[in-house]
Design a protein around this motif. Structure first.
Motif, PDB file in Angstrom:
ATOM      1  N   ARG A 135       0.816  -1.215   0.000  1.00  0.00           N
ATOM      2  CA  ARG A 135       0.000   0.000   0.000  1.00  0.00           C
ATOM      3  C   ARG A 135       0.852   1.268   0.000  1.00  0.00           C
ATOM      4  O   ARG A 135       0.355   2.348  -0.318  1.00  0.00           O
ATOM      5  CB  ARG A 135      -0.948  -0.012   1.202  1.00  0.00           C
ATOM      6  CG  ARG A 135      -2.069  -1.058   1.073  1.00  0.00           C
ATOM      7  CD  ARG A 135      -2.714  -1.358   2.419  1.00  0.00           C
ATOM      8  NE  ARG A 135      -3.124  -0.142   3.093  1.00  0.00           N
ATOM      9  CZ  ARG A 135      -4.251   0.509   2.829  1.00  0.00           C
ATOM     10  NH1 ARG A 135      -5.091   0.033   1.935  1.00  0.00           N
ATOM     11  NH2 ARG A 135      -4.554   1.607   3.477  1.00  0.00           N
ATOM     12  N   ASN A 175       1.734   2.858  -3.837  1.00  0.00           N
ATOM     13  CA  ASN A 175       0.966   3.940  -4.468  1.00  0.00           C
ATOM     14  C   ASN A 175       0.537   4.970  -3.416  1.00  0.00           C
ATOM     15  O   ASN A 175      -0.446   5.687  -3.593  1.00  0.00           O
ATOM     16  CB  ASN A 175      -0.220   3.401  -5.262  1.00  0.00           C
ATOM     17  CG  ASN A 175      -1.248   2.717  -4.396  1.00  0.00           C
ATOM     18  OD1 ASN A 175      -1.045   2.530  -3.200  1.00  0.00           O
ATOM     19  ND2 ASN A 175      -2.375   2.364  -4.988  1.00  0.00           N
ATOM     20  N   LEU A 176       1.249   4.984  -2.322  1.00  0.00           N
ATOM     21  CA  LEU A 176       1.071   5.984  -1.265  1.00  0.00           C
ATOM     22  C   LEU A 176      -0.305   5.976  -0.624  1.00  0.00           C
ATOM     23  O   LEU A 176      -0.769   7.010  -0.147  1.00  0.00           O
ATOM     24  CB  LEU A 176       1.401   7.399  -1.769  1.00  0.00           C
ATOM     25  CG  LEU A 176       2.813   7.687  -2.266  1.00  0.00           C
ATOM     26  CD1 LEU A 176       3.070   9.184  -2.247  1.00  0.00           C
ATOM     27  CD2 LEU A 176       3.875   6.980  -1.455  1.00  0.00           C
ATOM     28  N   LEU A 177      -0.990   4.833  -0.630  1.00  0.00           N
ATOM     29  CA  LEU A 177      -2.185   4.756   0.212  1.00  0.00           C
ATOM     30  C   LEU A 177      -1.741   4.821   1.664  1.00  0.00           C
ATOM     31  O   LEU A 177      -2.465   5.262   2.536  1.00  0.00           O
ATOM     32  CB  LEU A 177      -2.971   3.471  -0.062  1.00  0.00           C
ATOM     33  CG  LEU A 177      -3.825   3.467  -1.326  1.00  0.00           C
ATOM     34  CD1 LEU A 177      -4.634   2.191  -1.438  1.00  0.00           C
ATOM     35  CD2 LEU A 177      -4.733   4.674  -1.420  1.00  0.00           C
TER      36      LEU A 177
END
Lengths: 257, 241
Positions: A61, A64-66
């Motif tokens: 995660r 994608n920088l969630l």
């Protein structure tokens, strides 16, 4: 500009390059990620395994920088996406993500689920977006469910839709966060089949999973994580037939019954 | 007995033309309610947007650094104080403060009432919407973000449409409460429905008929309102779950 070029040169064929990634909670008392370095090359299928709480989902995660890393760099396609000045929304378009709980948009039918992002973000026409969506649905055997709502689908069907929804954005890499963990056992196969066919087409994939069979069969590289660190990585053969790290041996003895 | 009741009804509404008061009072009640609901919704949604943006993005903004975090934190704090004050002060007192203190020079009593009830309602609407937004599974939000939608786009296309559906029943509650709260407008000399009934009582020395009439009018209005909301809700839910 010059920086990016140098970075690209050093990387060679790396699509994603992760350097010293850390994710700490509670002011450093909990270290979900504790310094992870990894290169993911174009066309690679990297399968990440490890016990629960090992940080593998947090790692995926973060890509994608969630999850915003506390420290470290992620270079995607030559751009440092961890730089606060970079526009993460543009990078995310090229990184498809599939979640454990599918996360289809409940208020939209399947076709709308798949076309909303290409239409709003890539400014595709409705016809073009729907044509692509229908072709992808056909590929996963769900062309007759285009007008159904997510609540009317089985778990396996939902996950197949979730995969093709991500593909509608024509991503350069696909991230899978335990895509089969919430499925009934008889539905796991249909989802893995879609993933296998994606891999065989050369899609770059990073997969967090407990499906060791999938890892053995499809992975170009298996990564074992525990305690927020990568403890061992190698080809499926190296990892499963000749594990070195005692924690990996212990883990495998529990999951490979 | 029915003759007696008929005579009372004639006395209270027809003979002296007092029915016109009821009509006028009812129109004032509706006018105040409608505009207060609109004001409450608009301002309440703005408050909810700030509060939920802060709740959802606090961690991210903090990690990414910059002025944005402190700005949002400050605005969020002001919103919180506003909601606390409004919810902590009786609406009658608020109405009188608006009427006798803040808007003392206003020419229109109805306008003052709209402002008082609208800004009061906004605090409740804000918490209703914030609760609604936070109740939507975070996976919906993450799926939107992972496709490349920015925060606002994700909210507009994915989260808010689902929120509206979730909050409709609670929102109806708030609107009904607001409609009935306007019955205190008489405190500042506005002739709303309640005041009209009370005036008729004072003139005719007959309490039962006018007050029951007022009660029935409120009741019927609420029933109609409920019906409208149920229809909207059913339409919105038609295709899901």
């Amino acid at each position: 500009m010059k920086d990016n070029e140098t970075v690209k040169g050093i990387q060679g064929g790396s699509l994603i390059s992760i350097k010293g990634l850390k994710k700490h909670y509670n002011g450093g008392r909990v270290k979900a990620l504790d310094g992870v370095d990894m290169e993911i090359k174009k066309g690679e299928v990297v399968v990440i395994i490890g016990p629960s709480g090992s940080g593998k989902s947090t790692f995926l995660r973060s890509l994608n920088l969630l999850e915003i890393p506390t420290e470290g760099k992620i270079i995607f396609d030559g751009a440092d996406i961890t730089d606060p000045k970079s526009n993460i929304n543009l990078h995310r378009r090229k990184m498809g993500m599939v979640f454990q709980h599918f996360n289809l948009f409940n208020n939209m039918n399947i076709l709308k689920n798949m076309t909303i992002a290409p239409m709003k973000l890539l400014k595709k026409s409705r016809e073009e977006a729907e044509q692509k969506a229908k072709a992808l649905l056909k590929r996963v055997g769900l062309e007759d469910r285009a007008s159904a709502f997510p609540s009317q689908l089985s778990g396996g069907q939902k996950q197949r839709v979730a995969i093709v929804r991500a593909l509608c954005m024509e991503p350069e890499v696909m991230l899978f966060d335990e895509p089969t963990s919430a499925l009934d056992p008889e539905m796991v196969g249909e989802v893995l089949d879609v993933m296998k066919s994606l891999a065989s087409e050369g899609m770059t994939m990073a997969v967090v999973t407990h499906e060791m069979g999938f890892a053995k069969e499809v992975a170009t590289r298996v990564v074992f994580m525990d305690g927020g660190k990568i403890l061992e990585q190698g080809t499926p053969d190296e990892i499963f037939s000749n594990p070195q790290n005692p924690r990996l041996k212990d883990f495998l003895s529990k999951v490979l019954v | 007995m029915f003759d007696e009741l008929r005579d009372k009804i004639m006395l209270c509404f027809i003979d002296n033309g007092y029915w016109e008061w009821l009509v006028e009072g009812f129109l004032h009640t509706v006018l105040i309610t409608v505009f207060a609901v609109i004001l409450g919704l608009v301002f309440g949604i703005i408050l909810a947007a700030v509060r939920s943006s802060y709740d959802k993005n606090e961690e991210t903004l903090k990690l990414r650094g910059g002025v944005g975090y402190y700005l949002l934190k400050a605005i969020n704090f002001i919103c919180k104080i506003y909601i606390t004050v409004i919810r902590g002060v009786p609406v009658v007192v608020q109405l009188m403060i608006w009427y006798f203190v803040i808007l003392v020079s206003s020419k229109s009593d109805i306008f003052v009432a709209v402002i008082a009830f609208g800004f009061n309602s906004a605090a409740y609407v804000a918490e209703i919407f914030r609760g609604g937004i936070m109740s939507i599974d975070n996976g919906q939000f993450e799926a939107g973000r992972s496709l490349g939608f920015n925060y606002v786009q994700t909210m507009i296309h994915i989260v808010i449409p689902q929120t509206v559906k979730a909050v409709l029943p609670t929102l109806l509650n708030e609107i009904i409460a607001l409609l009935k709260e306007t019955s205190i407008a008489g405190y500042v000399g506005i002739m709303d429905l309640t005041k009209a009934g009370d005036l008729i009582r004072g003139r005719t020395f007959e309490a039962f008929v006018p007050l029951i009439a007022v009660a029935i009018i409120y009741l019927v209005t609420v029933v109609v309102l409920t019906k409208v909301f149920t229809t909207i809700e059913r339409r919105l839910r038609r295709n899901e779950r």
